[in-house]
Design a protein around this motif. Structure first.
Motif, mmCIF file in Angstrom:
data_model
loop_
_atom_site.group_PDB
_atom_site.id
_atom_site.type_symbol
_atom_site.label_atom_id
_atom_site.label_comp_id
_atom_site.label_asym_id
_atom_site.label_seq_id
_atom_site.Cartn_x
_atom_site.Cartn_y
_atom_site.Cartn_z
ATOM 1 N N SER A 388 0.893 -0.956 0.027
ATOM 2 C CA SER A 388 0.116 0.383 0.021
ATOM 3 C C SER A 388 0.731 1.896 -0.198
ATOM 4 O O SER A 388 0.615 1.901 -0.917
ATOM 5 N N MET A 389 1.448 1.240 0.675
ATOM 6 C CA MET A 389 2.770 2.168 0.725
ATOM 7 C C MET A 389 3.834 2.761 -0.311
ATOM 8 O O MET A 389 3.711 3.643 -1.115
ATOM 9 N N CYS A 390 3.760 1.481 -1.265
ATOM 10 C CA CYS A 390 4.510 1.825 -2.758
ATOM 11 C C CYS A 390 2.948 2.207 -3.735
ATOM 12 O O CYS A 390 3.733 2.780 -4.720
ATOM 13 N N GLN A 391 2.067 1.424 -3.762
ATOM 14 C CA GLN A 391 0.805 2.498 -3.567
ATOM 15 C C GLN A 391 0.993 3.848 -4.196
ATOM 16 O O GLN A 391 0.103 4.316 -4.699
ATOM 17 N N ASP A 392 0.323 4.184 -2.741
ATOM 18 C CA ASP A 392 1.189 5.800 -2.686
ATOM 19 C C ASP A 392 1.223 6.766 -2.926
ATOM 20 O O ASP A 392 1.363 8.355 -3.087
ATOM 21 N N VAL A 393 2.930 6.079 -3.016
ATOM 22 C CA VAL A 393 4.375 6.401 -4.171
ATOM 23 C C VAL A 393 4.086 6.605 -5.162
ATOM 24 O O VAL A 393 4.375 8.290 -6.072
ATOM 25 N N CYS A 394 4.069 5.786 -5.946
ATOM 26 C CA CYS A 394 3.109 5.851 -7.128
ATOM 27 C C CYS A 394 1.751 7.073 -7.948
ATOM 28 O O CYS A 394 2.157 7.265 -9.301
ATOM 29 N N GLU A 395 0.873 6.784 -7.166
ATOM 30 C CA GLU A 395 0.115 7.587 -7.161
ATOM 31 C C GLU A 395 0.831 9.533 -7.060
ATOM 32 O O GLU A 395 0.191 10.015 -8.099
ATOM 33 N N GLY A 396 1.077 9.044 -6.313
ATOM 34 C CA GLY A 396 1.809 10.702 -6.355
ATOM 35 C C GLY A 396 2.407 10.898 -7.012
ATOM 36 O O GLY A 396 2.451 12.117 -8.232
ATOM 37 N N MET A 397 3.554 10.460 -8.341
ATOM 38 C CA MET A 397 4.524 9.533 -9.115
ATOM 39 C C MET A 397 3.319 10.111 -10.481
ATOM 40 O O MET A 397 4.050 11.149 -11.720
ATOM 41 N N GLU A 398 2.522 9.530 -10.485
ATOM 42 C CA GLU A 398 1.920 9.137 -11.168
ATOM 43 C C GLU A 398 1.016 10.822 -12.226
ATOM 44 O O GLU A 398 1.464 11.146 -13.149
ATOM 45 N N TYR A 399 0.967 11.478 -10.520
ATOM 46 C CA TYR A 399 0.054 12.777 -11.155
ATOM 47 C C TYR A 399 1.344 13.849 -11.756
ATOM 48 O O TYR A 399 1.490 14.773 -12.539
ATOM 49 N N LEU A 400 2.370 13.577 -10.835
ATOM 50 C CA LEU A 400 4.154 14.492 -11.314
ATOM 51 C C LEU A 400 4.267 13.995 -13.109
ATOM 52 O O LEU A 400 4.361 15.669 -13.816
ATOM 53 N N GLU A 401 4.026 12.949 -13.094
ATOM 54 C CA GLU A 401 4.488 12.536 -14.604
ATOM 55 C C GLU A 401 3.000 13.089 -15.573
ATOM 56 O O GLU A 401 3.601 13.519 -17.051
#
Length: 546
Positions: A388-401
């Motif tokens: 779940s922690m990895c998913q949180d970070v990935c969602e934030g990075m998807e927004y930046l991308e």
């Protein structure tokens, strides 16, 4: 018959003291000492001119027709209205000519207290008209009383019955393990939450149930499906035209579920409310309004403090040591960074430029950096929570991308954890303003070689795909509960290992599917790596499988 010298008193007595039979009770007027009896007026008829500009006159006539005071009064009122009918009305205010029928209408998810003269206060569940969308964070709105001002975008949602965000039981930005954590915090029979499924466009109903005599409850996850007619259901025999109707029905009837939906568990709709910033007009913050409470730690640029803005709002205040960064360039870039707003990004509120050192004010995250969080809880976090922690970070990075923003220094040390244990990406874009030869040079100890892709440590070529490489290393940090990548090797040795095609080993807490995800991030060529959008879908699928 008594004769009254004072005609006005006579009329007053007749109007106020006369009963239905024409009698006047003179005892109601103790100031008239000559009156100690009832009298009845039979033959007297009175005609009164009630025009205030005329002299009050009274005539008596036995043959005068019966006229009530009420009818005389109404007649005079009509005369007055006729006198002023040609008088022009005051002009209508400009807003009366505005057409609001096509303006979007929103509902406040929670209260908002105005923090500056341009702000408009919000009251939870009340409707507002959006007049103008200033930027991604602030909109100009009007309330039902006609007051106008700026409101934070993430405090409101579209006013439609079908809009799930208006319901307490809906939590958009949580995954399977976060839903389970939420339900176990309030372990009541029939507690439930509705969330977005890992499958695009679908919803999942997660609920808590405890068997009789059992101390440990079970959490069940039901997909909310649609049939060929577009009707929603959890149990196939019970069909509904909308999700709110489905939930309302199952709140009263189990009808195929293990129990009825008794207690909606969710946020109040403002989980990211503080992410808005201090106020629309507050870019250059006044240092006198910032209170430094205690030191939280020391970062790359200086000391980080817990503070308060205007004695009410908790913030993190980063002091920037002189010479630590290119300040002028950063200030210009920070104005753009303030507009980046996502539930999985640490919000930048503003910069205080009035004195040295420079202050950078951000959202306060109670549980500190992810790296320390992992190390302090070794052996206590389940695999689901780690994923779940990895998913949180990935969602934030998807927004930046999606917004064309490159982090450049993604690692567990640059992610923070809030009080609800949600992980958010921090310090995005800050690395490019560092003035430090050791940091810039890949031969120095400060340069994050162990998180860097080959094109970065060889050619300083940054992109969202170089951020993807770093994300793979961050996943490795998470599933090793905070270990140092390539812990026994120097930077030079790491460069050689990576160039020869060697990669980090599989952590024992990472399943093979999880390790395949992080391994896919370490493709030698940037074009061979997945995007953050693709990684988000993959991680959601893995979350649903566990």
């Amino acid at each position: 018959m008594w004769k009254f010298k004072d005609t006005v008193l006579c009329i007053s007595l007749m109007k106020e003291g006369m009963d239905s039979h024409g009698y006047v009770d003179v005892y109601r007027y103790p100031h008239s000492h000559k009156c100690f009896m009832f009298f009845k007026i039979r033959e007297m008829r009175t005609k009164v001119n009630l025009d205030p500009d005329a002299v009050l006159a009274t005539q008596y006539s036995a043959s005068q027709p019966d006229v009530s005071y009420e009818s005389i009064w109404k007649c005079e009122q009509r005369k007055r209205q006729l006198q002023f009918k040609d008088k022009p009305l005051p002009p209508l205010p400009p807003e009366a000519f505005e057409d609001y029928t096509n303006k979007p209408r929103v509902i406040a998810l929670c209260d908002f207290f105005a923090r500056g003269p341009l702000d408009l206060p919000l009251k939870k569940s009340e409707e507002y008209i959006i007049l103008e969308k200033y930027d991604p964070l602030w909109w100009r709105a009007r309330d039902r009383h006609g007051n106008e001002g700026l409101i934070p975008r993430n405090y409101v949602t579209e006013n439609k019955k079908s809009n799930l965000e208006t319901y307490k039981w809906y939590c958009r930005n949580i995954n399977r393990s976060q839903a389970e954590l939420l339900l176990r915090q309030k372990p009541k029979e029939g507690a439930f939450v509705v969330r977005d499924s890992s499958r695009q466009g679908l919803l999942t109903l997660s609920m808590y149930s405890r068997a009789k005599g059992s101390h440990n409850g079970d959490i069940l996850h039901y997909h909310i499906k649609q049939n060929h007619l577009g009707l929603y259901y959890v149990a196939e025999n019970y069909l509904f035209s909308s999700v709110p109707e489905l939930i309302e029905y199952h709140q009263h009837n189990a009808a195929g579920l293990i129990t009825r939906l008794r207690y909606p568990v969710g946020s109040d709709g403002c989980t990211s409310a503080e992410n808005t910033g201090l106020s629309y007009e507050e870019w250059g913050l006044n240092p006198s309004e910032l209170l430094l409470l205690k030191e939280l730690g020391r970062g790359q640029f200086g000391v980080v403090y817990l503070g308060k803005w205007k004695e009410t709002i908790k913030v993190a205040i980063k002091t920037i040591n002189e010479g630590a960064m290119s300040e002028d360039d950063f200030i210009e870039e920070a104005k753009l960074m303030m507009k980046l707003s996502h539930p999985k990004l640490v919000q930048l509120y503003g910069v205080c430029t009035h004195h040295k050192p420079l202050y950078v004010v951000t959202e306060f995250m109670e549980n500190g950096c992810l790296l320390n969080y992992l190390r302090q809880r070794r052996g206590k976090l389940s695999r689901d929570v780690l994923l779940s922690m990895c998913q949180d970070v990935c969602e934030g990075m998807e927004y930046l991308e999606r917004n064309g923003f490159i982090h450049r220094d993604l690692a567990a040390r640059n992610c923070l954890v809030n009080v609800e244990h949600v992980v958010k990406v921090s310090d995005f874009g800050m690395a490019r303003y560092v003035i430090d030869d050791q940091y810039i040079s890949s031969s120095g100890a400060k340069f994050p070689v162990k998180w860097s892709s080959p094109e970065v440590f060889h050619f300083k070529k940054y992109s969202s795909k170089s951020d993807v490489w770093s994300f793979g290393v961050l996943m490795w940090e998470v599933f090793t509960e905070g270990k140092m990548p390539f812990e026994t090797k120097s930077n030079a040795e790491v460069v050689r290992e990576i160039s020869q095609g060697n990669r980090l080993y599989r952590p024992h807490l990472a399943s093979l599917p999880v390790y395949k995800v992080m391994y896919s991030c370490w493709h030698e060529k940037p074009e061979g790596r997945p995007t953050f959008a693709e990684l988000t879908v993959t991680l959601r699928d893995l979350t649903e499988m566990t």
